[in-house]
Design a protein around this motif. Structure first.
Motif, mmCIF file in Angstrom:
data_model
loop_
_atom_site.group_PDB
_atom_site.id
_atom_site.type_symbol
_atom_site.label_atom_id
_atom_site.label_comp_id
_atom_site.label_asym_id
_atom_site.label_seq_id
_atom_site.Cartn_x
_atom_site.Cartn_y
_atom_site.Cartn_z
ATOM 1 N N GLU A 117 0.777 -1.385 -0.072
ATOM 2 C CA GLU A 117 0.169 0.128 -0.174
ATOM 3 C C GLU A 117 0.641 1.536 -0.009
ATOM 4 O O GLU A 117 0.442 2.088 -0.609
ATOM 5 N N ALA A 118 1.743 1.626 0.664
ATOM 6 C CA ALA A 118 2.826 2.416 0.802
ATOM 7 C C ALA A 118 3.688 2.968 -0.272
ATOM 8 O O ALA A 118 4.301 4.235 -0.056
ATOM 9 N N PHE A 119 4.165 1.587 -0.390
ATOM 10 C CA PHE A 119 5.607 2.224 -1.370
ATOM 11 C C PHE A 119 5.065 1.397 -2.514
ATOM 12 O O PHE A 119 5.386 1.996 -3.385
ATOM 13 N N ALA A 120 5.194 -0.389 -3.161
ATOM 14 C CA ALA A 120 4.661 -0.629 -3.841
ATOM 15 C C ALA A 120 3.830 -0.136 -5.060
ATOM 16 O O ALA A 120 4.372 0.557 -6.689
ATOM 17 N N TYR A 121 2.541 0.069 -5.124
ATOM 18 C CA TYR A 121 1.657 0.659 -5.538
ATOM 19 C C TYR A 121 1.252 2.076 -5.918
ATOM 20 O O TYR A 121 1.341 2.810 -6.578
ATOM 21 N N LYS A 122 2.492 3.339 -5.655
ATOM 22 C CA LYS A 122 3.196 4.267 -5.730
ATOM 23 C C LYS A 122 4.452 4.050 -6.205
ATOM 24 O O LYS A 122 5.314 6.032 -6.293
ATOM 25 N N ASN A 123 5.577 3.291 -6.661
ATOM 26 C CA ASN A 123 7.006 3.479 -6.724
ATOM 27 C C ASN A 123 7.197 2.494 -7.912
ATOM 28 O O ASN A 123 6.681 1.124 -8.743
ATOM 29 N N GLY A 124 8.210 2.645 -8.949
ATOM 30 C CA GLY A 124 8.469 1.902 -9.986
ATOM 31 C C GLY A 124 8.469 0.501 -9.515
ATOM 32 O O GLY A 124 9.092 0.282 -8.273
ATOM 33 N N VAL A 125 9.402 -0.389 -10.893
ATOM 34 C CA VAL A 125 9.511 -1.780 -10.311
ATOM 35 C C VAL A 125 10.605 -1.761 -9.651
ATOM 36 O O VAL A 125 11.094 -2.839 -8.670
ATOM 37 N N VAL A 126 12.022 -1.133 -9.833
ATOM 38 C CA VAL A 126 13.362 -1.692 -9.599
ATOM 39 C C VAL A 126 13.239 -1.114 -7.758
ATOM 40 O O VAL A 126 13.538 -1.601 -6.857
ATOM 41 N N ALA A 127 12.382 0.175 -7.974
ATOM 42 C CA ALA A 127 12.178 0.486 -6.543
ATOM 43 C C ALA A 127 11.435 -0.386 -5.568
ATOM 44 O O ALA A 127 11.659 -0.235 -4.262
ATOM 45 N N SER A 128 10.895 -0.314 -6.127
ATOM 46 C CA SER A 128 9.912 -1.652 -5.043
ATOM 47 C C SER A 128 10.032 -3.282 -5.054
ATOM 48 O O SER A 128 10.420 -3.289 -3.479
ATOM 49 N N ILE A 129 12.146 -3.219 -6.222
ATOM 50 C CA ILE A 129 12.404 -4.249 -5.506
ATOM 51 C C ILE A 129 13.401 -4.586 -4.402
ATOM 52 O O ILE A 129 13.255 -4.802 -3.265
ATOM 53 N N ALA A 130 13.591 -2.668 -5.018
ATOM 54 C CA ALA A 130 15.113 -3.112 -3.598
ATOM 55 C C ALA A 130 14.238 -2.294 -2.529
ATOM 56 O O ALA A 130 15.163 -2.776 -1.361
ATOM 57 N N ASP A 131 13.129 -2.488 -1.995
ATOM 58 C CA ASP A 131 12.395 -1.507 -0.609
ATOM 59 C C ASP A 131 11.940 -2.844 0.195
ATOM 60 O O ASP A 131 12.328 -3.245 0.836
ATOM 61 N N GLY A 132 11.424 -3.734 -1.085
ATOM 62 C CA GLY A 132 10.878 -5.273 -0.632
ATOM 63 C C GLY A 132 12.100 -6.191 0.177
ATOM 64 O O GLY A 132 12.032 -6.382 0.885
ATOM 65 N N PHE A 133 13.171 -6.208 -0.583
ATOM 66 C CA PHE A 133 14.755 -6.592 -0.457
ATOM 67 C C PHE A 133 14.896 -6.054 1.220
ATOM 68 O O PHE A 133 15.350 -7.111 2.647
ATOM 69 N N GLY A 134 15.356 -4.472 1.248
ATOM 70 C CA GLY A 134 15.407 -3.444 1.906
ATOM 71 C C GLY A 134 14.832 -4.135 3.373
ATOM 72 O O GLY A 134 15.609 -4.461 4.622
ATOM 73 N N ILE A 135 13.174 -4.220 3.455
ATOM 74 C CA ILE A 135 12.599 -4.521 4.440
ATOM 75 C C ILE A 135 12.402 -5.257 4.796
ATOM 76 O O ILE A 135 13.010 -6.069 5.822
#
Lengths: 197, 197
Positions: A117-135
């Motif tokens: 909701e807070a990230f992937a729905y508002k950001n691109g694929v690459v940023a979402s992958i980075a966010d997913g791995f980080g979290i």
């Protein structure tokens, strides 16, 4: 202001490390951290689901109508959780037995829905992958650190191998439920002291 | 109107896609999961109980219908004679159900071995029921047609210190297995005869 990919990744490791900073997803943190192995297994499962669901949500973010977005997120997350469950049963059965009900319960883990909701729905694929791995890695690190603390003192072992030798009398309180709360409290306290500016 | 149609289409497609993916993965992992369950949960206990048998008990297994449930029996061949079966019983422990395997010689109705397969007892205390051979060896030679009890309850089994409830649970499981054995003995003998002519 858009952050760089590295920043998206790194924030999950300290600034937004889920259980300690966001204080999210506490159920598995308390329940499965009886040993390092359990914590690691749970963490890896969460990383897989988080990264996959982040990718799919950010790919579909322009197609998913906002009114039914939560339903769509849940369908996506639940699918990947069952994939993990089946794969764990097929290949790492011993670990699956230990984690038990907490694998299917990843579906209702608020970290996953929160990131979709807070990230992937508002950001691109690459940023979402980075966010997913980080979290995800942040979450795993927290599970492993609490698991290590509880296993070393509560059972006298680390990753199944003895640390203090056979004469050590395990402090069983640590591997039981109240010990989990005490450990989490101590970790939160240390994190807050360390992060104080 | 258009919005509603879009919502319906997106959700339907998403659900259909996830359903298909899950069906495919389930189909691919089904055999592997069944094998893993037998080897991981029951394999070590079966091997322990039927030590020295000349066949593979997991291959030489058969099922008997007992009311609504199908029970699996694993046959052990000793000195060329197929006269020993291992099967499961359940008892109530401290942290939930305790599953265990009991091996019985069908000629003299005596227990030749017992091993705990699944449990959720306290690590380091109740878990000794599974790991401490001193405890499980006590069941050797008991009559498989009588209920089994710990010493304080008037039986023959020394309870694990600090884990009376677990020990009682194990005895309950053995008694449960004894009941199954008493009830199904004619069928068991029949099946073995059919398998090893």
């Amino acid at each position: 202001m858009a952050k760089s990919i590295t920043q998206e990744f790194v924030k999950g490791l300290w600034d937004e490390i889920p259980p300690f900073r966001l204080v999210l997803g506490l159920c598995p943190v308390l329940a499965v951290t009886k040993s390092v192995e359990n914590g690691l297994g749970m963490g890896v499962a969460v990383i897989f689901v988080l990264v996959c669901s982040n990718i799919l949500v950010s790919l579909l973010r322009n197609i998913i109508p906002s009114k039914v977005r939560i339903a769509c997120f849940i369908v996506i997350i639940a699918t990947f959780v069952i994939v993990v469950e089946l794969l764990m049963q097929a290949y790492t059965y011993a670990l699956f037995l230990k984690l038990g009900i907490f694998i299917p319960l990843i579906v209702v883990n608020c970290i996953l829905l929160g990131r979709a909701e807070a990230f992937a729905y508002k950001n691109g694929v690459v940023a979402s992958i980075a966010d997913g791995f980080g979290i995800g890695i942040g979450f795993t690190l927290s599970l492993v650190s609490i698991g290590a603390l509880r296993e070393v003192f509560g059972n006298g072992t680390f990753f199944g191998t003895s640390v203090f030798g056979p004469s050590y009398q395990p402090f069983t309180f640590m591997v039981e439920a109240p010990g989990a709360f005490v450990c989490l409290g101590l970790m939160l306290c240390m994190m807050n002291l360390a992060g104080k500016k | 109107m258009r919005e509603i149609i879009k919502m319906i289409v997106v959700l339907t497609v998403l659900s259909a896609f996830s359903g298909g993916l899950l069906a495919a993965i389930r189909g691919g992992t089904k055999d592997k999961i069944e094998y893993q369950q037998l080897v991981f949960v029951k394999g070590p206990a079966i091997k322990n109980i039927l030590e020295g048998c000349s066949n593979d008990p997991i291959v030489d297994r058969f099922k008997i219908k007992d009311g609504d449930i199908e029970r699996s029996f694993f046959v052990g061949v000793f000195d060329g004679k197929a006269d020993t079966v291992a099967f499961e019983g359940f008892g109530k422990g401290f942290g939930g159900d305790i599953g265990l395997m009991v091996g019985v010689n069908i000629n003299d109705d005596k227990i030749i071995g017992m091993g705990v397969t699944t449990h959720s007892e306290t690590p380091g205390i109740g878990s000794k029921a599974k790991t401490d051979p001193k405890f499980s060896h006590q069941f050797k030679g008991l009559a498989a047609i009588e209920p089994c009890k710990v010493k304080p309850d008037g039986g023959k089994i020394d309870a694990i210190s600090g884990a009376t409830v677990t020990s009682r649970g194990v005895c309950g499981g053995v008694s449960n297995a004894a009941e199954i054995y008493k009830r199904l003995k004619p069928q068991i003998a029949d099946e073995i005869k059919k398998k090893f002519k």
